[in-house]
Design a protein around this motif. Structure first.
Motif, PDB file in Angstrom:
ATOM      1  N   ALA A  53      12.440   4.724  19.919  1.00 58.08           N
ATOM      2  CA  ALA A  53      12.359   4.619  21.377  1.00 58.08           C
ATOM      3  C   ALA A  53      11.404   3.494  21.769  1.00 58.08           C
ATOM      4  O   ALA A  53      10.501   3.122  21.025  1.00 58.08           O
ATOM      5  N   ALA A  54      11.619   2.977  22.961  1.00 51.94           N
ATOM      6  CA  ALA A  54      10.821   1.840  23.419  1.00 51.94           C
ATOM      7  C   ALA A  54       9.370   2.224  23.672  1.00 51.94           C
ATOM      8  O   ALA A  54       8.461   1.444  23.456  1.00 51.94           O
ATOM      9  N   GLU A  55       9.140   3.479  24.119  1.00 50.21           N
ATOM     10  CA  GLU A  55       7.785   3.893  24.458  1.00 50.21           C
ATOM     11  C   GLU A  55       7.016   4.267  23.192  1.00 50.21           C
ATOM     12  O   GLU A  55       7.446   5.131  22.433  1.00 50.21           O
ATOM     13  N   PRO A  56       5.882   3.626  22.919  1.00 55.20           N
ATOM     14  CA  PRO A  56       5.085   3.970  21.738  1.00 55.20           C
ATOM     15  C   PRO A  56       4.486   5.363  21.871  1.00 55.20           C
ATOM     16  O   PRO A  56       4.219   5.836  22.973  1.00 55.20           O
ATOM     17  N   GLU A  57       4.277   6.021  20.768  1.00 46.54           N
ATOM     18  CA  GLU A  57       3.678   7.341  20.740  1.00 46.54           C
ATOM     19  C   GLU A  57       2.258   7.264  20.215  1.00 46.54           C
ATOM     20  O   GLU A  57       1.881   6.281  19.566  1.00 46.54           O
ATOM     21  N   PRO A  58       1.419   8.288  20.472  1.00 43.08           N
ATOM     22  CA  PRO A  58       0.040   8.274  19.962  1.00 43.08           C
ATOM     23  C   PRO A  58       0.014   8.101  18.450  1.00 43.08           C
ATOM     24  O   PRO A  58       0.809   8.700  17.731  1.00 43.08           O
ATOM     25  N   GLY A  59      -0.908   7.285  17.964  1.00 44.81           N
ATOM     26  CA  GLY A  59      -1.026   7.062  16.531  1.00 44.81           C
ATOM     27  C   GLY A  59      -0.202   5.909  16.012  1.00 44.81           C
ATOM     28  O   GLY A  59      -0.327   5.518  14.855  1.00 44.81           O
ATOM     29  N   GLN A  60       0.672   5.338  16.859  1.00 46.26           N
ATOM     30  CA  GLN A  60       1.514   4.245  16.390  1.00 46.26           C
ATOM     31  C   GLN A  60       0.673   3.016  16.037  1.00 46.26           C
ATOM     32  O   GLN A  60       1.046   2.253  15.155  1.00 46.26           O
ATOM     33  N   GLY A  61      -0.458   2.856  16.714  1.00 48.64           N
ATOM     34  CA  GLY A  61      -1.331   1.737  16.377  1.00 48.64           C
ATOM     35  C   GLY A  61      -1.876   1.861  14.970  1.00 48.64           C
ATOM     36  O   GLY A  61      -1.990   0.862  14.250  1.00 48.64           O
ATOM     37  N   LEU A  62      -2.190   3.081  14.548  1.00 41.53           N
ATOM     38  CA  LEU A  62      -2.658   3.292  13.180  1.00 41.53           C
ATOM     39  C   LEU A  62      -1.542   3.046  12.175  1.00 41.53           C
ATOM     40  O   LEU A  62      -1.791   2.604  11.053  1.00 41.53           O
ATOM     41  N   TRP A  63      -0.302   3.332  12.571  1.00 38.71           N
ATOM     42  CA  TRP A  63       0.830   3.031  11.688  1.00 38.71           C
ATOM     43  C   TRP A  63       0.903   1.531  11.434  1.00 38.71           C
ATOM     44  O   TRP A  63       1.034   1.089  10.285  1.00 38.71           O
ATOM     45  N   SER A 107       0.820  -1.199   0.000  1.00 40.77           N
ATOM     46  CA  SER A 107       0.000   0.000   0.000  1.00 40.77           C
ATOM     47  C   SER A 107       0.862   1.259   0.000  1.00 40.77           C
ATOM     48  O   SER A 107       2.085   1.208   0.102  1.00 40.77           O
ATOM     49  N   ALA A 108       0.181   2.407  -0.095  1.00 43.47           N
ATOM     50  CA  ALA A 108       0.889   3.681  -0.033  1.00 43.47           C
ATOM     51  C   ALA A 108       1.633   3.823   1.293  1.00 43.47           C
ATOM     52  O   ALA A 108       2.747   4.356   1.341  1.00 43.47           O
ATOM     53  N   ALA A 109       1.022   3.366   2.378  1.00 39.56           N
ATOM     54  CA  ALA A 109       1.700   3.436   3.679  1.00 39.56           C
ATOM     55  C   ALA A 109       2.957   2.567   3.685  1.00 39.56           C
ATOM     56  O   ALA A 109       3.954   2.912   4.335  1.00 39.56           O
ATOM     57  N   ASN A 110       2.929   1.444   2.984  1.00 37.34           N
ATOM     58  CA  ASN A 110       4.135   0.626   2.873  1.00 37.34           C
ATOM     59  C   ASN A 110       5.240   1.388   2.150  1.00 37.34           C
ATOM     60  O   ASN A 110       6.423   1.254   2.476  1.00 37.34           O
ATOM     61  N   ALA A 111       4.865   2.185   1.141  1.00 35.38           N
ATOM     62  CA  ALA A 111       5.850   2.979   0.404  1.00 35.38           C
ATOM     63  C   ALA A 111       6.493   4.013   1.316  1.00 35.38           C
ATOM     64  O   ALA A 111       7.696   4.311   1.192  1.00 35.38           O
ATOM     65  N   VAL A 112       5.710   4.599   2.219  1.00 30.98           N
ATOM     66  CA  VAL A 112       6.269   5.528   3.203  1.00 30.98           C
ATOM     67  C   VAL A 112       7.321   4.823   4.055  1.00 30.98           C
ATOM     68  O   VAL A 112       8.422   5.333   4.285  1.00 30.98           O
ATOM     69  N   ASP A 134      -5.390  14.747  12.561  1.00 33.77           N
ATOM     70  CA  ASP A 134      -4.095  14.848  11.900  1.00 33.77           C
ATOM     71  C   ASP A 134      -4.106  14.048  10.602  1.00 33.77           C
ATOM     72  O   ASP A 134      -4.280  12.827  10.631  1.00 33.77           O
ATOM     73  N   PRO A 135      -3.917  14.698   9.433  1.00 35.88           N
ATOM     74  CA  PRO A 135      -3.909  13.935   8.180  1.00 35.88           C
ATOM     75  C   PRO A 135      -2.754  12.952   8.083  1.00 35.88           C
ATOM     76  O   PRO A 135      -2.782  12.036   7.265  1.00 35.88           O
ATOM     77  N   LEU A 136      -1.722  13.116   8.931  1.00 33.32           N
ATOM     78  CA  LEU A 136      -0.573  12.220   8.923  1.00 33.32           C
ATOM     79  C   LEU A 136      -0.742  11.049   9.888  1.00 33.32           C
ATOM     80  O   LEU A 136       0.176  10.229  10.013  1.00 33.32           O
ATOM     81  N   ALA A 137      -1.883  10.952  10.553  1.00 39.41           N
ATOM     82  CA  ALA A 137      -2.076   9.878  11.533  1.00 39.41           C
ATOM     83  C   ALA A 137      -1.896   8.516  10.881  1.00 39.41           C
ATOM     84  O   ALA A 137      -2.557   8.185   9.897  1.00 39.41           O
ATOM     85  N   GLY A 138      -0.976   7.743  11.407  1.00 44.17           N
ATOM     86  CA  GLY A 138      -0.707   6.414  10.887  1.00 44.17           C
ATOM     87  C   GLY A 138       0.269   6.381   9.725  1.00 44.17           C
ATOM     88  O   GLY A 138       0.600   5.297   9.241  1.00 44.17           O
ATOM     89  N   PHE A 139       0.729   7.546   9.274  1.00 39.69           N
ATOM     90  CA  PHE A 139       1.706   7.581   8.191  1.00 39.69           C
ATOM     91  C   PHE A 139       3.120   7.871   8.701  1.00 39.69           C
ATOM     92  O   PHE A 139       4.096   7.603   7.998  1.00 39.69           O
ATOM     93  N   VAL A 140       3.251   8.444   9.876  1.00 40.63           N
ATOM     94  CA  VAL A 140       4.566   8.796  10.404  1.00 40.63           C
ATOM     95  C   VAL A 140       5.217   7.548  10.999  1.00 40.63           C
ATOM     96  O   VAL A 140       4.642   6.904  11.886  1.00 40.63           O
ATOM     97  N   PRO A 141       6.400   7.168  10.519  1.00 39.54           N
ATOM     98  CA  PRO A 141       7.063   5.982  11.066  1.00 39.54           C
ATOM     99  C   PRO A 141       7.273   6.110  12.563  1.00 39.54           C
ATOM    100  O   PRO A 141       7.563   7.205  13.063  1.00 39.54           O
ATOM    101  N   PRO A 142       7.102   5.024  13.310  1.00 42.41           N
ATOM    102  CA  PRO A 142       7.253   5.090  14.766  1.00 42.41           C
ATOM    103  C   PRO A 142       8.690   5.378  15.149  1.00 42.41           C
ATOM    104  O   PRO A 142       9.630   5.061  14.414  1.00 42.41           O
TER     105      PRO A 142
END
Length: 299
Positions: free
Chosen positions: A264-274, A76-81, A253-261
């Motif tokens: 760091a060990a602690e997950p950030e908000p939106g990482q689940g959507l990534w 998918s496009a997210a895979n390309a990111v 945020d239009p970038l939700a789930g597109f920003v690579p995690p």
């Protein structure tokens, strides 16, 4: 003078000669930049175009990394990111300096349906935000023989310097203004969409064991990123299982789930959507006055 910000260019051509005429100056620019410490330029294109570049570059071809686009654009496009972000981390110079010529597989996944094309146009637009901190120079190659004029017209809006460029958030908002189809009447309510429940129900709907595991984890991760849910539905037959999650929380945020995690060990908000965007063929997000609807389709 080296580029200090993301330089997102576009080339449109309809013949092999026109492709070479656009690609050669760009790759030569990248070869010259290696004198300042930039890594070798990269050409990601159809195999026949790579053959053209080898012939044209002659001895200089040894100093250009040539990658078949079917090896790069594998999902998918997210895979390309993710692919681009990983490549920059592994191979780019300081600040992300590198020249990348990139041709999506428009006669493959990227162009197989209007919906898929829309997701790739979203990726092209959001790339201006995602890679803004990097001093990367990209030339997106559009062949009218495979991409088609409607796709190219949409892509021009996503590329600075075309004369019709528009803000990425505006393009994403237009794509998200298209209503999602209503769930089918036989959609199955899920009291709690945790991984165990989704895995069990997805298996009952025909997903293979490994696929059900991935899908269930993607749903659970997405649900965790949305906070308390007000509803969840599951429908479809494997492999095209769909799960819809509703939450009172908005996803603005239009970038939700597109920003690579982060690393760091602690997950950030939106990482689940990534994670969900990496696993699922489609992750649609729609906001309304009641909150967010997130729809995940496995294949």
């Amino acid at each position: 003078m080296p580029n200090d910000t993301f330089d997102h260019r576009m080339a449109v051509f309809g013949t092999d000669d026109a492709f070479v005429a656009a690609a050669l100056p760009f790759l030569t620019e990248g070869l010259i930049a290696t004198a300042t410490g930039e890594p070798a330029p990269v050409a990601i294109a159809a195999p026949d175009k790579l053959d053209l570049l080898r012939d044209t570059l002659a001895a200089d071809a040894e100093n250009v990394t040539l990658i078949p686009h079917t090896d790069w654009y594998t999902g998918s496009a997210a895979n390309a990111v993710a692919q681009a972000a990983g490549y920059l981390t592994a191979h780019a110079g300081p600040g992300g300096r590198i020249h990348l010529l990139m041709e999506p597989v428009w006669n493959g996944r990227a162009g197989r349906s209007p919906r898929e094309t829309a997701e790739w146009i979203r990726y092209e637009a959001l790339a201006n935000l995602l890679f803004a901190p990097f001093a990367t120079t990209v030339l997106c190659a559009y062949d009218t023989r495979t991409a088609g004029h409607a796709v190219i017209a949409a892509a021009r809006r996503a590329h600075p310097g075309t004369g019709v460029h528009e803000p990425p958030a505006r393009i994403a908002a237009e794509l998200d203004a298209v209503p999602l189809p209503s769930p089918p009447a036989d959609a199955e309510p899920l009291e709690r969409p945790d991984a165990d429940v989704v895995r069990q129900r997805a298996r009952a709907r025909g997903l293979a064991v490994a696929d059900a595991e991935l899908f269930a984890t993607a749903v659970a991760e997405a649900a965790a990123s949305l906070g308390p849910l007000t509803g969840a539905l599951l429908w479809g037959e494997g492999p095209a299982c769909v799960c819809e999650l509703r939450s009172t929380r908005h996803v603005t945020d239009p970038l939700a789930g597109f920003v690579p995690p982060p690393t760091a060990a602690e997950p950030e908000p939106g990482q689940g959507l990534w994670y969900a965007r990496q696993v699922c063929a489609y992750v649609d997000v729609r906001d309304d006055v009641r909150g967010a609807t997130v729809r995940l389709q496995y294949a």
